[in-house]
Each structure stands twice: as structure tokens, then as C-alpha cells.
Write a protein that holds these residues in place. Sequence first.
Motif, PDB file in Angstrom:
ATOM      1  N   LEU A 109       0.708  -1.172  -0.102  1.00  0.00           N
ATOM      2  CA  LEU A 109      -0.147   0.159   0.058  1.00  0.00           C
ATOM      3  C   LEU A 109       0.729   1.114   0.288  1.00  0.00           C
ATOM      4  N   LYS A 110       1.252   1.741  -1.293  1.00  0.00           N
ATOM      5  CA  LYS A 110       2.139   2.654  -1.223  1.00  0.00           C
ATOM      6  C   LYS A 110       1.544   3.969  -1.390  1.00  0.00           C
ATOM      7  N   SER A 111       0.218   4.095  -1.864  1.00  0.00           N
ATOM      8  CA  SER A 111      -0.580   5.218  -2.103  1.00  0.00           C
ATOM      9  C   SER A 111      -2.141   5.001  -1.883  1.00  0.00           C
ATOM     10  N   LEU A 112      -2.847   6.209  -2.153  1.00  0.00           N
ATOM     11  CA  LEU A 112      -4.298   5.847  -1.940  1.00  0.00           C
ATOM     12  C   LEU A 112      -4.775   5.289  -3.173  1.00  0.00           C
ATOM     13  N   LEU A 172      -4.625   1.720  -2.062  1.00  0.00           N
ATOM     14  CA  LEU A 172      -5.513   1.466  -0.943  1.00  0.00           C
ATOM     15  C   LEU A 172      -7.062   1.346  -1.539  1.00  0.00           C
ATOM     16  N   HIS A 218      -7.341  -1.856  -3.014  1.00  0.00           N
ATOM     17  CA  HIS A 218      -7.399  -2.953  -1.849  1.00  0.00           C
ATOM     18  C   HIS A 218      -8.808  -2.926  -1.128  1.00  0.00           C
ATOM     19  N   GLU A 219      -9.380  -1.793  -1.071  1.00  0.00           N
ATOM     20  CA  GLU A 219     -10.631  -1.783  -0.574  1.00  0.00           C
ATOM     21  C   GLU A 219     -11.693  -2.448  -1.561  1.00  0.00           C
ATOM     22  N   THR A 261     -15.989   4.788   2.049  1.00  0.00           N
ATOM     23  CA  THR A 261     -14.573   5.040   2.090  1.00  0.00           C
ATOM     24  C   THR A 261     -14.143   4.868   0.414  1.00  0.00           C
ATOM     25  N   THR A 314     -14.722   8.112  -1.534  1.00  0.00           N
ATOM     26  CA  THR A 314     -13.986   9.095  -1.276  1.00  0.00           C
ATOM     27  C   THR A 314     -12.600   8.917  -1.925  1.00  0.00           C
ATOM     28  N   TYR A 315     -11.939   7.675  -1.575  1.00  0.00           N
ATOM     29  CA  TYR A 315     -10.539   7.339  -2.289  1.00  0.00           C
ATOM     30  C   TYR A 315     -10.690   7.848  -3.845  1.00  0.00           C
ATOM     31  N   HIS A 328     -10.554  11.420  -4.769  1.00  0.00           N
ATOM     32  CA  HIS A 328      -9.159  11.663  -4.531  1.00  0.00           C
ATOM     33  C   HIS A 328      -8.370  11.408  -5.585  1.00  0.00           C
ATOM     34  N   CYS A 329      -8.455  10.178  -6.073  1.00  0.00           N
ATOM     35  CA  CYS A 329      -7.604   9.723  -7.161  1.00  0.00           C
ATOM     36  C   CYS A 329      -8.105  10.062  -8.580  1.00  0.00           C
TER      37      CYS A 329
END
Lengths: 173, 173
Positions: A3-6, A9, A12-13, A121, A124-125, A128-129
Motif C-alpha cells: 500500500l504505497k498510495s491511496l 488502497l 485494496h478496498e 471509504t 472518497t478514495y 481523491h484519485c
Amino acid sequence: MPLKSLNDLLEHELKDIYSAERQITRALPKLAKAATDPKLRAAFEKHLEETKGQIEQLDQVFEMIGAKPGRKVCLAMQGLVAEGEELLEKEAEKADPTTFDAALIASAQRVEHYEIAAYGTARTYAEHCGFKDAARILQRILDQESKTNEALTKLAESGINQQAEQAGSGASA
Amino acid sequence: MPLKSLNDLLEHELKDIYSAERQITRALPKLAKAATDPKLRAAFEKHLEETKGQIEQLDQVFEMIGAKPGRKVCLAMQGLVAEGEELLEKEAEKADPTTFDAALIASAQRVEHYEIAAYGTARTYAEHCGFKDAARILQRILDQESKTNEALTKLAESGINQQAEQAGSGASA
């Protein structure tokens, strides 16, 4: 994948959610079968169809972010489903039917809340991305989960809880 | 104890919540230790103290309804905690610290949502069963869980998500 960045993640989520939804498609028919109230049974069956549609939408989201569902298993949903199965195996036969319907609703609402947290979650990610379309799909599914949760509350409060309460006072069989 | 009425189901739900809270008191110190952001660590430590207080309040609720916590294990919380531990064991070392903080928040919010669902249900049952004081305590804990969830969202959105996003673009180390 570390997990190096959003972005990592988010992937992953989404893998976690994908596994959760697949587990839910296997659990919902059991809840529907165990429900006594026809409206509750119909609600579970409706949500099963919605969940299948959500999995298809998640496939689109994975394409949008350039990833694949993979083999991740959502351990939390395993626990939530195990709790529901414990209820079915240990309590169903000897329970008052309406009280058991209330218990099924309680169990399903815990699952819905897990999904509400997870989709909130992930949405929101995705925002952002910069994955606007993916964020829009995740918001749409989140709205659907919230509506399912509200529908279950309404069902409980439209008679099931009251009947279960009366079951204890001897006012019903 | 067979579920013959809403009263039985209230007791069943409270036993589940009690086990869940006790599991959370063991998990939160691990989350606090793993957090990099001092505000996040403080939030986990604060919630640990709150959770201990909630367990004491649940003891009061059990007394009010004439029941005892018993030995029921909340399987759903076992799964939620296992998911958090999987994150700590498999991802912590190789992850970007801020991205890992975001992942810890995501994991904790799933736990909060479980509790929000569980306390909402128990509060409603307590109202139906005429346990007004117990319902009031359960509502108070529910409000605390909702606030914790909101605080975690604010923390994520006040910098952690943005920093995690930049970690991927090479804008930070």
C-alpha cells in the motif's frame, strides 16, 4: 501489492468489497428462506438481485481503475455471515417466528452498515484519485445500500418489532 | 435461551455487543501503536477509554433488564478484528505510513458502523420493551459511536487522504 498510495488502497478496498458482495449473494437466499413475513422475504430477494447488479457495476469500476478483483477474502464479511449462520442454525427452530424475523433484520442491518462504511471509504478514495466515473458508480451503490438499510428499519418498525414484543406478553400464540 | 420475544432478542443483542466491545478494547491499542499521525493515535486512545466506559454502562443496562453478559462471542467482531489484524500483519511494514494510516481509519470505521447498527437495534428493542433508562443509555453510547465515526472521517479528510494521494504521485517521499 504494498500500500504505497491511496490508489493502492482504493484497489485494496475494492477487492475487499467485491469479496464481501459475493459472500452476501450466498447468504441472502438463506435469510430469505428463513423469513416468515412475506414482505421481509421479498426485501431479501430484492436485495439479492440488487447485489448481483452491484457486482457487475464493481466489475466496471475495476476496469475504470485498471485493476482486477483478485482473490482477496473479506474476513469481516466472513464473520458477519458466520454470525447470521449461527442464528439460523442455533435459534431458528425454537424461536418465535416474528422474533426471529426481527433477529434476521438485525443481522442484515449489520451487513448493510459494513457496506455503507466500505462504499463510503472507496467513493472518497476514488474521488481523491481522480476516478470520477468510478466514484459516481460507488456513490450510486452506497445510496442503494442506505435505502436497503432504511427499508429494513421501516419493515421492523411497521409491525415486526411490535408483534415480537407482544409474543413475550402472551398476547399472541 | 430461545428467542421467544423481543425481550429475549434484546438480551441476545446486548450479549453480542458486550462481546464486541470487549474485543475492541483488545484491538484498539494495536491500532494506536500502528498509527503514524499523532492525532490518529490520540483518537484511537481516546476511543479506547470511551469503550471501557461503554462496557461499564452496558453492565448497568444488563442490571436494568435483569440479565447478565454471559459467554456469547460476537463472531462478526471476530471477523472485523481479524481483518484489522491481517492489515497490521501483512501490510504495515511495507506500506507508505500515511497510506497505512488511511487504511487504519477505513478498518476502524467498519467497526464503528457495526456498533452503530448494533446499538441502534438494541436501543429500539429497549424502547419497545419499556426499559426507558436502558434505552437512554444505549442512545448515549450510540451518539458516542457516531461521533467517533465522524471524527475519523474528519481526520481522514483533514490531510491523511491527501497525503496518501500525493505519496503515489511522488510528490512526497
